[in-house]
Design an enzyme around this catalytic site. Structure first.
Site, mmCIF file in Angstrom:
data_model
loop_
_atom_site.group_PDB
_atom_site.id
_atom_site.type_symbol
_atom_site.label_atom_id
_atom_site.label_comp_id
_atom_site.label_asym_id
_atom_site.label_seq_id
_atom_site.Cartn_x
_atom_site.Cartn_y
_atom_site.Cartn_z
ATOM 1 N N THR A 118 28.255 41.979 42.871
ATOM 2 C CA THR A 118 28.260 42.531 41.526
ATOM 3 C C THR A 118 27.912 44.017 41.578
ATOM 4 O OG1 THR A 118 27.559 40.385 40.689
ATOM 5 C CG2 THR A 118 27.382 42.247 39.191
ATOM 6 N N GLU A 145 24.055 28.893 41.560
ATOM 7 C CA GLU A 145 23.335 28.606 42.793
ATOM 8 C C GLU A 145 23.181 27.098 42.950
ATOM 9 O OE1 GLU A 145 19.806 30.682 43.601
ATOM 10 O OE2 GLU A 145 20.602 32.635 43.044
ATOM 11 N N LYS A 203 32.460 40.721 34.552
ATOM 12 C CA LYS A 203 31.321 40.056 35.193
ATOM 13 C C LYS A 203 30.038 40.315 34.414
ATOM 14 C CE LYS A 203 28.729 37.879 37.968
ATOM 15 N NZ LYS A 203 28.564 38.067 39.389
ATOM 16 N N ASN A 207 27.991 37.316 32.121
ATOM 17 C CA ASN A 207 26.617 36.905 32.410
ATOM 18 C C ASN A 207 25.662 37.273 31.276
ATOM 19 O OD1 ASN A 207 26.954 35.529 34.757
ATOM 20 N ND2 ASN A 207 26.301 37.166 36.111
ATOM 21 N N CYS A 259 21.177 36.607 39.153
ATOM 22 C CA CYS A 259 22.232 37.323 38.432
ATOM 23 C C CYS A 259 21.859 37.768 37.022
ATOM 24 C CB CYS A 259 23.499 36.462 38.372
ATOM 25 S SG CYS A 259 24.300 36.252 39.972
ATOM 26 N N ASP A 263 22.019 41.638 35.807
ATOM 27 C CA ASP A 263 23.291 41.966 35.164
ATOM 28 C C ASP A 263 23.093 42.418 33.723
ATOM 29 O OD1 ASP A 263 24.305 41.195 37.558
ATOM 30 O OD2 ASP A 263 25.555 39.567 36.805
#
Length: 400
Positions: A118, A145, A203, A207, A259, A263
């Site tokens: 990312t 995950e 992306k 998120n 993430c 993010d």
């Protein structure tokens, strides 16, 4: 085709396995242990399905610490290295990605570099200019995950960001998308080939929307708990609306993991002088939730009347079937509990040390239960049923 995958964490390992079903894949990592385990056909991370695939599937896959020779005749070089968020620069630390590009570009003859890590919006275009190399693309991953391989085998979509004005790059993007689809078990996968900058934005916005869902239902739960209402009943009624649905609606101690925290912060930083309210609120909501949870824990344990309180933390991992502690929500709660003066002990059977930031890690569950005045669990578990009178969790659905 010959493909080199740089980085064999959750993203890199799952992609390497996916592509090694029909291609020659070389996985490279800086960890001797991970390389050794992968060459022994053992998963270097917690992913049961990956472990089974490595043991049973016929894969043209090997791992190495040094991929210089493999870069030379690779068709694709996939970068899946960590990009942690740097609070000093308000941006991802992309040094690991840049190191791979700097190493690979002078060595390879015709390879196309695909970034899976990312990255900030605009990074791919800037990298092409910086390194004088046009064949760099970005393909976002949408993996969970513990279920990374599953999400590659059954992807919701395949997105590849390229240079749509460059016919060769456009064709390479479709080739890479087809490689991912070829290894998948799902049929009729939506494929989106767009410019790299828009792919980078997809992306971060995807998120951040998931973080918004988590934050919304956490704030619903904060209201319900404060007013003595039944959180589950409210959520059940709200989510029967098909426009809302029941994804990401199970209350927690906050969104965490590798993430979502980074993010959301990166997207907020990308806004700069652009007007916004919601993105900032999502980041702040997560902090507010952890403050609230820590206060409720101490209240349930008898604070401030009782001062000497031992809080037992059941698992540090981000979620079920994960061995990753990075940025798990419960650790943010622990920091706040420290400010109350709470004594903290941890039950974490996957830990390789006896302490975590000065707090004792116990491997004996019975001892952990006995020593804890109150036990907190972001996600509950059957082994805690016998101490439910001590348990504090917001896991109303017993899932996720």
């Amino acid at each position: 085709m010959k493909i080199v995958v740089a980085g064999i964490g959750y993203v890199g390992l799952s992609i390497a396995i996916l592509l090694a079903q029909h291609n020659e894949v070389v996985a490279v990592d800086i960890s001797e242990e991970r390389v050794k385990l992968l060459n022994e056909r053992k998963a270097p991370i917690a992913d049961k399905e990956a472990e089974e695939y490595l043991a049973g599937a016929k894969l043209n896959l090997r791992a190495t610490l040094h991929a210089e020779e493999d870069y030379k005749d690779a068709d694709f070089i996939i970068i899946a290295t960590p990009t942690n968020y740097d609070t000093k620069t308000n941006s991802f630390d992309t040094s690991s990605v840049e190191n791979i590009i700097e190493t690979a570009v002078p060595l390879q003859k015709h390879a196309c570099i695909v970034i899976k890590s990312t990255i900030p919006v605009g990074f791919t275009v800037n990298a092409r200019k910086k390194y004088g190399f046009d064949k760099i693309m970005f393909s976002p991953e949408f993996l969970r995950e513990g279920k990374a391989l599953y999400d590659n085998l059954y992807p919701s979509r395949i997105v590849v960001g390229t240079d749509l004005q460059n016919k060769e790059m456009h064709d390479l993007a479709w080739t890479f998308a087809q490689l991912l689809a070829e290894g998948a078990l799902k049929e009729h996968i939506p494929k989106l080939i767009i410019n790299a900058t828009e792919a980078e934005a997809i992306k971060l916005f995807a998120n951040t929307y998931l973080a918004l869902r988590v934050s919304y239902f956490n704030e619903l739960d904060t209201y319900a708990e404060t007013r003595g209402l039944d959180t589950k009943a409210i959520i059940d009624g709200v989510c029967l609306d098909p426009r809302i649905g029941d994804g990401y609606n199970n209350p927690s101690f906050g969104y965490g993991g590798y993430c979502l925290p980074k993010d959301t912060k990166q997207l907020l930083a990308n806004y700069g002088d652009i007007p916004e309210n919601v993105i900032h609120a999502i980041v702040e909501s997560n902090r507010t939730r952890k403050n609230f949870i820590a206060g409720r824990i101490m209240e349930k344990a008898g604070y401030p009347r009782k001062k000497d309180i031992t809080v037992g933390v059941f698992r540090l991992t981000m979620k079920k079937d994960s061995d990753n502690f990075r940025q798990s929500a419960i650790q943010g709660v622990m920091k706040r509990l420290e400010s109350y003066g709470a004594n903290i002990i941890i039950y974490e059977p996957t830990a390789h040390t006896d302490s975590h930031f000065g707090h004792a890690i116990l491997k004996d569950l019975d001892e952990f239960k006995r020593r804890s005045d109150i036990i907190i669990a972001n996600r509950s578990a059957p082994e805690l049923l016998d101490v439910r009178e001590k348990l504090y969790t917001r896991d109303v659905f017993r899932r996720d």
